[in-house]
Design a protein around this motif. Structure first.
Motif, PDB file in Angstrom:
ATOM      1  N   ARG A   1      79.303 -34.280  82.717  1.00  0.00           N
ATOM      2  CA  ARG A   1      80.240 -35.357  82.884  1.00  0.00           C
ATOM      3  C   ARG A   1      80.185 -36.321  81.938  1.00  0.00           C
ATOM      4  O   ARG A   1      79.161 -36.972  81.889  1.00  0.00           O
ATOM      5  N   PHE A   2      81.194 -36.765  81.060  1.00  0.00           N
ATOM      6  CA  PHE A   2      81.280 -37.770  80.445  1.00  0.00           C
ATOM      7  C   PHE A   2      81.994 -39.068  80.775  1.00  0.00           C
ATOM      8  O   PHE A   2      82.999 -38.943  81.381  1.00  0.00           O
ATOM      9  N   SER A   3      81.292 -40.121  80.833  1.00  0.00           N
ATOM     10  CA  SER A   3      81.740 -41.473  81.528  1.00  0.00           C
ATOM     11  C   SER A   3      81.226 -42.609  80.746  1.00  0.00           C
ATOM     12  O   SER A   3      80.665 -42.616  80.052  1.00  0.00           O
ATOM     13  N   ASP A   4      82.055 -43.734  81.281  1.00  0.00           N
ATOM     14  CA  ASP A   4      81.728 -45.129  80.896  1.00  0.00           C
ATOM     15  C   ASP A   4      81.494 -45.306  79.140  1.00  0.00           C
ATOM     16  O   ASP A   4      80.750 -46.163  78.820  1.00  0.00           O
ATOM     17  N   PHE A   5      82.768 -44.670  78.574  1.00  0.00           N
ATOM     18  CA  PHE A   5      82.542 -44.813  77.203  1.00  0.00           C
ATOM     19  C   PHE A   5      83.450 -46.201  76.866  1.00  0.00           C
ATOM     20  O   PHE A   5      84.560 -46.324  77.318  1.00  0.00           O
TER      21      PHE A   5
ATOM     22  N   ASP B   1      70.197 -34.226  84.801  1.00  0.00           N
ATOM     23  CA  ASP B   1      69.686 -35.589  84.106  1.00  0.00           C
ATOM     24  C   ASP B   1      70.959 -36.347  84.027  1.00  0.00           C
ATOM     25  O   ASP B   1      72.122 -35.920  83.443  1.00  0.00           O
ATOM     26  N   VAL B   2      70.698 -37.556  84.054  1.00  0.00           N
ATOM     27  CA  VAL B   2      71.786 -38.506  83.315  1.00  0.00           C
ATOM     28  C   VAL B   2      71.110 -39.254  82.227  1.00  0.00           C
ATOM     29  O   VAL B   2      70.257 -39.893  82.116  1.00  0.00           O
ATOM     30  N   LEU B   3      71.934 -39.102  81.013  1.00  0.00           N
ATOM     31  CA  LEU B   3      71.614 -39.874  79.804  1.00  0.00           C
ATOM     32  C   LEU B   3      72.461 -40.835  79.345  1.00  0.00           C
ATOM     33  O   LEU B   3      73.810 -40.766  79.276  1.00  0.00           O
ATOM     34  N   LYS B   4      71.962 -42.128  79.409  1.00  0.00           N
ATOM     35  CA  LYS B   4      72.800 -43.382  79.157  1.00  0.00           C
ATOM     36  C   LYS B   4      72.354 -43.502  77.492  1.00  0.00           C
ATOM     37  O   LYS B   4      71.291 -43.845  77.030  1.00  0.00           O
ATOM     38  N   ILE B   5      73.410 -43.625  76.825  1.00  0.00           N
ATOM     39  CA  ILE B   5      73.417 -44.036  75.261  1.00  0.00           C
ATOM     40  C   ILE B   5      74.189 -45.382  74.842  1.00  0.00           C
ATOM     41  O   ILE B   5      75.092 -45.698  75.490  1.00  0.00           O
ATOM     42  N   LYS B   6      73.190 -46.121  74.000  1.00  0.00           N
ATOM     43  CA  LYS B   6      73.987 -47.301  73.508  1.00  0.00           C
ATOM     44  C   LYS B   6      73.485 -47.407  72.214  1.00  0.00           C
ATOM     45  O   LYS B   6      72.425 -46.992  71.809  1.00  0.00           O
ATOM     46  N   LYS B   7      74.488 -47.610  71.353  1.00  0.00           N
ATOM     47  CA  LYS B   7      74.300 -47.481  69.904  1.00  0.00           C
ATOM     48  C   LYS B   7      74.850 -48.486  69.153  1.00  0.00           C
ATOM     49  O   LYS B   7      75.998 -48.844  69.309  1.00  0.00           O
TER      50      LYS B   7
END
Length: 375
Positions: free
Chosen positions: A268-272, A332-338
């Protein structure tokens, strides 16, 4: 400030070449060579300097490779370290960048005598690389040249084995394009097959770069090779294949990704979101998102992002950047900030207007958002 790259060719090097050539061949006109090779040197760039030295060799050495080849060999210094640099200024003989114009000299005067020329180039490549000089021989007589490359692929010397791969790269940077191999790389693949498990990383990296060249015009073929080579592969071969497929991975080429074990994600892809929908040139585009593994199984993932830059005609063209490669654990939940700086560079012209940021996982788009670039 670092020394300009062109200064690998300098007057002391020319004088050293002249003295060594004169020792090997007493009839050599050392003064003429130095004068021709060093003329207007400060105003020449690296390749121009190399070509001028080559032309000075043509003007002062015998114009038959049977005579001039042994002369060149007598001037050579010790072999270069394996993948550990090429310039050895303290060596009493010639090595490093001095070899470049010497190899080009062989290609110019020895094209009609490939047997002797290949013998000379084999010695030269041990001190630098003859990867550029062998290409005219391939164009002149592909079948004969590739027979020689097959022999080099079995050499005990790693520099020579690397030449067998590097010299026939279809799209070698700064080298003559080998159009015949762009259209049909079969002769090249025969060489790479012999070298794919070479004991030296130095050689295997060349094999990977050669395959990456081929992938730019024959992507499905390279995907098939990757799949075949990965069967029972050692760790070294796995690294080779992954490096060979780097362009196809960035392009999201599905057969290649599948060959490497990357399937469509069950996630699931979210919070983009982007931090600001307006970015000034010279500032940063900041974005973030979350990916959650919905599966009970681990999933390999290649995570990239593409910025779709506006071109002069108003259309958008993507440029892909790496984010993360690894494995998503079950649930697993992967949170990315770039943060991506958009600053002026010499290789791109920026245009104001609507651009786009896109997130890619295993070659598939997860979503995109627009932003405005202000100049």
């Amino acid at each position: 400030m670092p020394e300009p790259f062109k200064n690998f060719f300098n007057i002391p090097l020319i004088e050293k070449m002249g003295a060594l050539l004169c020792n090997a061949y007493p009839a050599f006109d050392q003064d003429k060579f130095i004068a021709l090779a060093s003329a207007d040197f400060e105003n020449l760039e690296l390749k121009q300097r190399s070509n001028q030295i080559r032309d000075a060799l043509v003007a002062t050495l015998p114009n038959t490779i049977d005579v001039s080849g042994p002369i060149l060999i007598q001037t050579l210094g010790s072999q270069a370290p394996i993948d550990g640099g090429t310039t050895q200024e303290q060596d009493s003989g010639l090595s490093g960048f001095a070899i470049m114009p010497m190899a080009d000299f062989v290609a110019q005067v020895g094209l009609n005598n490939p047997t002797t020329s290949f013998d000379v180039l084999e010695e030269l490549t041990k001190r630098f690389s003859a990867e550029f000089a062998v290409r005219p021989f391939i164009i002149a007589n592909q079948e004969g040249a590739m027979r020689q490359f097959a022999k080099w692929a079995k050499s005990k010397n790693a520099h020579v084995r690397r030449l067998a791969s590097e010299g026939c790269r279809p799209l070698l940077p700064w080298g003559i394009r080998l159009q015949a191999f762009v259209q049909d790389p079969t002769p090249v693949l025969n060489i790479l097959e012999k070298l794919k498990d070479d004991p030296e990383e130095y050689v295997r990296r060349s094999v990977a770069n050669n395959l990456n060249d081929i992938a730019k015009n024959q992507p499905d073929l390279v995907a098939k090779i990757a799949k075949d080579w990965l069967k029972g592969a050692t760790k070294n071969r796995e690294r080779l294949v992954r490096h060979a497929c780097r362009t196809l991975i960035k392009q999201g080429h599905q057969p290649t990704l599948e060959a490497l074990g990357y399937q469509a994600l069950d996630a699931r892809f979210s919070d983009f979101e982007v931090q600001s929908d307006k970015v000034k040139l010279g500032e940063a585009l900041v974005f973030q998102f979350v990916i959650e593994n919905k599966s009970d199984k681990p999933q390999p993932i290649i995570l990239d992002y593409a910025i779709h830059f506006m071109k002069a005609n108003g259309t958008l063209a993507p440029k892909v950047f790496k984010l993360k490669t690894g494995t998503l654990k079950p649930h697993d939940v992967l949170k990315i900030k770039k943060t991506h700086m958009i600053k002026p560079i010499t290789t791109r012209t920026f245009y104001p207007g609507s651009h786009k940021i896109e997130i890619l996982a295993n070659g598939k788009s997860l979503g995109s958002l627009p932003f405005i670039l202000e100049i």
